[in-house]
Design an enzyme around this catalytic site. Structure first.
Site, PDB file in Angstrom:
ATOM      1  N   GLU A  31       0.197  -0.225  15.256  1.00  0.00           N
ATOM      2  CA  GLU A  31      -0.618   0.958  14.943  1.00  0.00           C
ATOM      3  C   GLU A  31      -1.540   1.307  16.099  1.00  0.00           C
ATOM      4  OE1 GLU A  31      -4.365   2.322  12.253  1.00  0.00           O
ATOM      5  OE2 GLU A  31      -3.015   0.875  11.303  1.00  0.00           O
ATOM      6  N   CYS A  65       0.866  -1.171   0.000  1.00  0.00           N
ATOM      7  CA  CYS A  65       0.000   0.000   0.000  1.00  0.00           C
ATOM      8  C   CYS A  65       0.914   1.236   0.000  1.00  0.00           C
ATOM      9  CB  CYS A  65      -0.912   0.011   1.222  1.00  0.00           C
ATOM     10  SG  CYS A  65      -0.042   0.126   2.801  1.00  0.00           S
ATOM     11  N   SER A  89       1.468  -5.815   2.644  1.00  0.00           N
ATOM     12  CA  SER A  89       2.859  -5.900   3.105  1.00  0.00           C
ATOM     13  C   SER A  89       3.693  -6.843   2.241  1.00  0.00           C
ATOM     14  CB  SER A  89       2.881  -6.378   4.568  1.00  0.00           C
ATOM     15  OG  SER A  89       2.162  -7.592   4.703  1.00  0.00           O
TER      16      SER A  89
END
Length: 286
Positions: free
Chosen positions: A130, A12, A269
């Site tokens: 995160e 991404c 990823s």
């Protein structure tokens, strides 16, 4: 045998940006430390290690001085920046812009809620990098929820604001939001903040269609990738002949007996070079 790589799979924007920053730093000055794995893909981590990048833990970081440290796309809590400033650590901040924006929103929202005895909820995986970065904006006072079963932690007579880890599924977020609205006391303020990254969530319908278009699917992902686990599950539901692999050594030739088409896809990823390596390996078996 037809072998095709999904054009929409792979890194991404946030991960691609972090990789590029790491490569630029390694080319210019050599050794670079990365706080946590830059991406949940061991093959890519090893490739960058070969260029001089060293992965460190948070415990190790808080003992270091006078060095360069990369902050990966997942982001970091405020204490990381404070320690770096006090100890002459130059941070190369590769936090995904989407994550940075959510961190700011959560910090502002939490301050407002705190003034009104409210609660900030984060839909996410406990311990995920995160989520730690997001929760850090509240001084680790947010309530982390993964399903409606976790809502027992919430006082539904107090104001509530719900946010999300960027890579969680939309369905799970909607289910939580509906349950919160339904259970909240009369006249209790409830804010639902959909902070799921569409770049990730929009891959679900596409990869479902892609998986159904081939006889066999090879889904390339790191073992620790949450996004990879989610998207592979989507693949398997669309095509039972889907196999999750981290590299070519895990490929079983018997999967392709009598097969005329193989689709190769991966997580946010998963590096493009690794999917190409898998495609070449499969093609060589014909």
């Amino acid at each position: 045998m037809k072998v095709e790589i999904d054009k929409k799979s792979g890194f991404c924007f946030g991960v691609l940006n972090a990789i590029k920053k790491a490569e630029n730093e390694l080319e210019s000055e050599g050794t670079l430390y990365c706080l946590g794995y830059i991406v949940h893909n061991q093959e890519e981590v090893q490739r960058l290690a070969g260029k001089g990048m060293k992965t460190i833990t948070r415990k190790e970081f808080f003992t270091m001085k006078n060095c360069r440290v990369l902050i990966r796309a997942h982001g970091e809590p405020p204490e990381t920046y404070a320690y770096a400033e006090a100890n002459k650590i130059r941070l190369i901040d590769a936090t995904c812009p989407v994550v940075s924006s959510i961190q700011k929103k959560i910090r502002k929202s939490f301050d407002q809620l705190n003034d009104n005895d409210g609660q900030l909820l984060i839909y996410g995986k406990p311990g995920h990098a995160e989520v730690e970065g997001l929760n850090g904006q509240t001084g680790y006072r947010a309530i982390i929820v993964e399903s409606t079963a976790d809502l027992d932690k919430v006082d539904f007579d107090k104001p509530i604001a719900l946010y999300s880890q960027t890579t969680k599924p939309l369905e799970g977020f909607s289910e939580l939001a509906d349950a919160i609205i339904e259970r909240a006391g009369e006249n209790v303020p409830v804010e639902i903040k959909d902070t799921i990254c569409r770049h990730v969530s929009n891959r679900v319908p596409h990869i479902m269609q892609f998986a159904a278009s081939f006889e066999v699917i090879l889904f390339v992902t790191g073992k620790k990738s949450s996004n990879g686990a989610l998207l592979f599950d989507v693949c398997r539901k669309a095509n039972p002949q889907s196999y999750s692999i981290s590299n070519t050594s895990e490929i079983d030739p018997t999967w392709f007996k009598g097969v005329s088409s193989v689709g190769i896809c991966g997580a946010t990823s998963t590096p493009q070079w690794l999917m190409e390596e898998v495609a070449d390996f499969v093609s060589s078996m014909v």
